[in-house]
Scaffold this motif. Structure first.
Motif, mmCIF file in Angstrom:
data_model
loop_
_atom_site.group_PDB
_atom_site.id
_atom_site.type_symbol
_atom_site.label_atom_id
_atom_site.label_comp_id
_atom_site.label_asym_id
_atom_site.label_seq_id
_atom_site.Cartn_x
_atom_site.Cartn_y
_atom_site.Cartn_z
ATOM 1 N N TRP A 161 -1.588 10.050 -3.444
ATOM 2 C CA TRP A 161 -2.156 10.129 -2.100
ATOM 3 C C TRP A 161 -1.786 11.454 -1.434
ATOM 4 O O TRP A 161 -2.635 12.136 -0.834
ATOM 5 C CB TRP A 161 -1.679 8.957 -1.253
ATOM 6 C CG TRP A 161 -2.100 9.060 0.188
ATOM 7 C CD1 TRP A 161 -1.294 9.283 1.261
ATOM 8 C CD2 TRP A 161 -3.430 8.955 0.700
ATOM 9 N NE1 TRP A 161 -2.031 9.326 2.424
ATOM 10 C CE2 TRP A 161 -3.349 9.127 2.098
ATOM 11 C CE3 TRP A 161 -4.668 8.746 0.114
ATOM 12 C CZ2 TRP A 161 -4.468 9.095 2.925
ATOM 13 C CZ3 TRP A 161 -5.794 8.697 0.928
ATOM 14 C CH2 TRP A 161 -5.688 8.875 2.318
ATOM 15 N N ALA B 292 -8.440 2.930 -8.183
ATOM 16 C CA ALA B 292 -7.561 2.205 -7.272
ATOM 17 C C ALA B 292 -7.950 2.378 -5.812
ATOM 18 O O ALA B 292 -7.319 1.778 -4.943
ATOM 19 C CB ALA B 292 -6.107 2.657 -7.472
ATOM 20 N N GLY B 293 -8.967 3.176 -5.536
ATOM 21 C CA GLY B 293 -9.364 3.327 -4.141
ATOM 22 C C GLY B 293 -10.144 4.596 -3.887
ATOM 23 O O GLY B 293 -10.558 5.303 -4.817
ATOM 24 N N SER C 151 0.828 -1.192 0.000
ATOM 25 C CA SER C 151 0.000 0.000 0.000
ATOM 26 C C SER C 151 0.865 1.245 0.000
ATOM 27 O O SER C 151 1.994 1.273 0.494
ATOM 28 C CB SER C 151 -0.927 0.017 1.216
ATOM 29 O OG SER C 151 -1.878 -1.011 1.124
ATOM 30 N N ARG D 247 -6.531 -2.469 2.207
ATOM 31 C CA ARG D 247 -6.798 -3.040 0.893
ATOM 32 C C ARG D 247 -8.049 -3.911 0.940
ATOM 33 O O ARG D 247 -8.195 -4.768 1.820
ATOM 34 C CB ARG D 247 -5.611 -3.891 0.438
ATOM 35 C CG ARG D 247 -5.769 -4.474 -0.963
ATOM 36 C CD ARG D 247 -5.361 -3.476 -1.998
ATOM 37 N NE ARG D 247 -5.531 -3.996 -3.342
ATOM 38 C CZ ARG D 247 -5.329 -3.285 -4.437
ATOM 39 N NH1 ARG D 247 -4.953 -2.034 -4.354
ATOM 40 N NH2 ARG D 247 -5.497 -3.810 -5.631
ATOM 41 N N TRP E 220 -2.358 -0.036 -7.745
ATOM 42 C CA TRP E 220 -2.004 0.520 -6.445
ATOM 43 C C TRP E 220 -2.016 2.032 -6.538
ATOM 44 O O TRP E 220 -1.828 2.614 -7.603
ATOM 45 C CB TRP E 220 -0.617 0.035 -6.003
ATOM 46 C CG TRP E 220 -0.542 -1.445 -5.816
ATOM 47 C CD1 TRP E 220 -0.070 -2.352 -6.717
ATOM 48 C CD2 TRP E 220 -0.965 -2.188 -4.682
ATOM 49 N NE1 TRP E 220 -0.177 -3.627 -6.222
ATOM 50 C CE2 TRP E 220 -0.721 -3.561 -4.961
ATOM 51 C CE3 TRP E 220 -1.529 -1.854 -3.452
ATOM 52 C CZ2 TRP E 220 -1.003 -4.573 -4.056
ATOM 53 C CZ3 TRP E 220 -1.810 -2.867 -2.549
ATOM 54 C CH2 TRP E 220 -1.553 -4.206 -2.854
ATOM 55 N N VAL E 221 -2.236 2.675 -5.411
ATOM 56 C CA VAL E 221 -2.259 4.134 -5.380
ATOM 57 C C VAL E 221 -0.835 4.660 -5.269
ATOM 58 O O VAL E 221 -0.142 4.368 -4.285
ATOM 59 C CB VAL E 221 -3.096 4.643 -4.192
ATOM 60 C CG1 VAL E 221 -3.076 6.171 -4.157
ATOM 61 C CG2 VAL E 221 -4.534 4.132 -4.289
ATOM 62 N N GLU F 170 -7.679 1.206 -0.454
ATOM 63 C CA GLU F 170 -7.335 0.789 -1.809
ATOM 64 C C GLU F 170 -8.298 -0.317 -2.218
ATOM 65 O O GLU F 170 -8.673 -1.158 -1.398
ATOM 66 C CB GLU F 170 -5.895 0.299 -1.876
ATOM 67 C CG GLU F 170 -4.886 1.429 -1.794
ATOM 68 C CD GLU F 170 -3.457 0.929 -1.930
ATOM 69 O OE1 GLU F 170 -2.676 1.566 -2.638
ATOM 70 O OE2 GLU F 170 -3.136 -0.110 -1.302
#
Length: 585
Positions: free
Chosen positions: A434, A172-173, A2, A9, A428-429, A188
């Motif tokens: 972020w 992705a989230g 992450s 996740r 993935w972020v 995520e």
């Protein structure tokens, strides 16, 4: 791994805990996905579903097969035809057919789970009685229990602000704020499902809960999704305008046209003005026509003191109205005239004495929304939408009861598709994504000087009321669009929270919600200005008739962060549904 320790996740993240979100989450969990529901309020107690004391539209033959008082002359095909006719034939036919074919099975599951039916109503626009009257709160309780049994996890009081997008452009989230702590956090996810409802709070008078500001539209749009038919906003006619505490409450509509009771709509001269707009159906016309008629009467100087028109039951014998709670919506409408927690006995007594009630349209439902495919996926891979936040199924106007039909069918279909996609590896972020999102979220807290969010929100609502309301024209729309764009580019970055406290900081949330209200208002204004005709809920005084060259869908895409409009042809009609096999109950 992450990108940030704040991000857990999961396979599927669902935003919104109304019926659409709960169904999506439950189905995704049944399919084997790990699922979390993120909601701004509390699961089982918030969202538009909790406010429903209305109907689920199901064709009469299916209603009969489910053991209820259905009309066997009705069919799925007739239901489909009425839905497209009600939407002025710009509905997505694939979505519409999926809805009319799938809602019967969903209702059957709810009945098996104990959902109580208060009756079968016959609403305007439907050729047959199709409205299965239910309590939204009871439905919400059943769906919440089902989600818990399926293993869905919940995160209450979480305000989602952004869709996180991976380096490959896929969802992705989710990022947002834990309202209890005031700390930005998120999840995520391989698949993200938006079930955030509409944007009714972009208008000053509304029937919807206060959390419906258009967050889903903005988040999807900023992530790269398209919006469709945003000019198509449904206003519910005959809502109270006075006293202020009751403004937007739809009780007069419930005991009038919605229930089929022949109340009269009158202008200030006592004239039944619906004879000018729909002489055959009069007050039992569809919502779009009645709303347009009410506002035109006011604009042309024939309205009441509070900007509405009058609804009267004075021509009816008193016992007709007294009998209403016994046959319509029992026990949703009680014999003591309580409804949705309000005591309307004093108002009904005035009605009995012959007084009229001043009423006006209130923003109620968005036919437009996120543009999706047949299973609810947007053009951003992994980003799905269902329920009111998803556009296309209703076209230019929604028939009564079709909102419930939409969220029941789309919730399950979208949840299944999101789970299937989650079986593939997800993005993935990136850490920089972020960090940028957190900085944007916290900007209203970091600023020391700026503009109060409530001032900007009030200006947006004033613009929607004056220019982007039920009745529109090109000059007003153009001026409003210019001002909204100025707000978006020059004032939104300067919104400041009056307090720097983090937990439950209403000013901070207001600043972030105003971003959503501004994008919603701009999308409606731009689409309405581009549609130089009148169709369904969209009425322009400078183009008062439908125009065949605009029998298309409005689509908004993002170019340099701003919405750009184009028309696209309506998809080809799906094949008519197979007739339902009739059985004897």
């Amino acid at each position: 791994m992450s990108a940030h320790p704040a991000l857990k996740r999961v396979d599927v993240a669902v935003l919104g805990s109304g019926a659409a979100g709960l169904l999506a989450a439950t189905e995704a969990a049944i399919q084997g996905a790990s699922v979390v529901v993120l909601t701004k309020g509390q699961v089982g107690r918030s969202g538009a579903t909790a406010t429903i004391t209305g109907d689920i539209s199901v064709d009469g033959s299916t209603i009969k097969r489910l053991g209820l008082a259905g009309d066997t002359a009705d069919s799925i095909e007739r239901f489909y035809e009425d839905t497209l006719a009600g939407g002025a034939n710009i509905n997505d036919p694939i979505l519409a057919q999926a809805m009319v074919e799938g809602v019967g099975a969903e209702l059957g599951l709810l009945l098996d789970a104990g959902l109580k039916v208060a009756g079968i109503g016959h609403a305007p626009g439907h050729r047959h009685p199709r409205g299965v009257l239910v309590s939204g709160m009871q439905m919400l309780q059943i769906l919440t229990r089902n989600a818990m049994k399926a293993g869905v996890r919940f995160r209450d009081e979480f305000y989602a602000t952004d869709i996180l997008v991976g380096a490959d452009g896929t969802a992705a989230g989710i990022a947002g704020i834990d309202l209890r702590s005031g700390i930005p956090s998120g999840v995520e996810a391989t698949s993200v499902v938006l079930a955030t409802g509409g944007g009714a709070m972009s208008y000053p008078i509304t029937t919807a809960p206060e959390e419906l500001v258009g967050d889903g539209y903005r988040m999807a749009f900023e992530a790269g999704a398209e919006l469709i038919d945003m000019e198509m906003v449904q206003f519910l006619p005959c809502c109270l305008v006075d006293p202020p505490l009751w403004r937007g409450i739809q009780f007069p509509w419930i005991i009038g046209p919605q229930s089929g009771t022949r109340a009269w709509l009158l202008n200030r001269y006592g004239e039944r003005f619906m004879a000018r707009y729909d002489p055959e159906r009069m007050e039992i016309s569809t919502r779009d026509i009645i709303s347009i008629a009410c506002v035109r009467e006011v604009l042309e100087g024939r309205g009441g003191p509070n900007g509405g028109v009058f609804m009267s039951w004075a021509h009816l014998p008193r016992d007709i109205l007294d009998f209403l709670p016994q046959w319509y919506g029992k026990p949703l409408l009680h014999a003591n005239w309580t409804w949705e927690g309000f005591d309307f006995a004093p108002l009904v007594e005035r009605i009995r004495q012959g007084y009229a009630v001043e009423v006006a349209p209130a923003s109620h439902f968005h036919m437009g929304g996120v543009r999706t495919d047949a299973v609810g996926e947007s053009r951003v891979p992994g980003l799905f939408a269902c329920g009111e936040v998803a556009g296309g199924v209703h076209g230019a106007n929604r028939l009564s009861g079709n909102a419930c039909s939409q969220f029941l069918v789309q919730g399950r279909r979208t949840g299944r598709a999101a789970a299937i996609r989650a079986r593939a590896s997800g993005a993935w972020v990136p850490p920089d994504v972020w960090g940028n999102v957190v900085e944007r979220i916290e900007r209203p807290l970091a600023l020391r000087q700026g503009i109060a969010p409530h001032e900007v929100r009030s200006r947006i609502q004033a613009l929607t009321k004056s220019a982007v309301n039920v009745v529109r024209n090109g000059d007003d729309l153009a001026a409003a669009l210019e001002e909204i764009r100025t707000i978006r580019t020059q004032e939104l970055p300067r919104l400041v929270s009056p307090s720097t406290d983090r937990p439950y900081n209403r000013g901070w949330i207001d600043a972030l919600e105003t971003r959503s209200a501004a994008l919603t208002a701009e999308s409606i204004a731009l689409s309405a200005l581009s549609r130089r005709e009148s169709r369904g809920a969209h009425f322009r005084t400078d183009f008062p008739a439908p125009d065949a060259q605009f029998a298309s869908n409005s689509v908004l895409s993002s170019v340099d962060g701003a919405p750009v409009h184009r028309f696209v042809p309506v998809q080809g009609r799906a094949q008519p549904a197979a007739p339902v096999v009739k059985t004897v109950a």
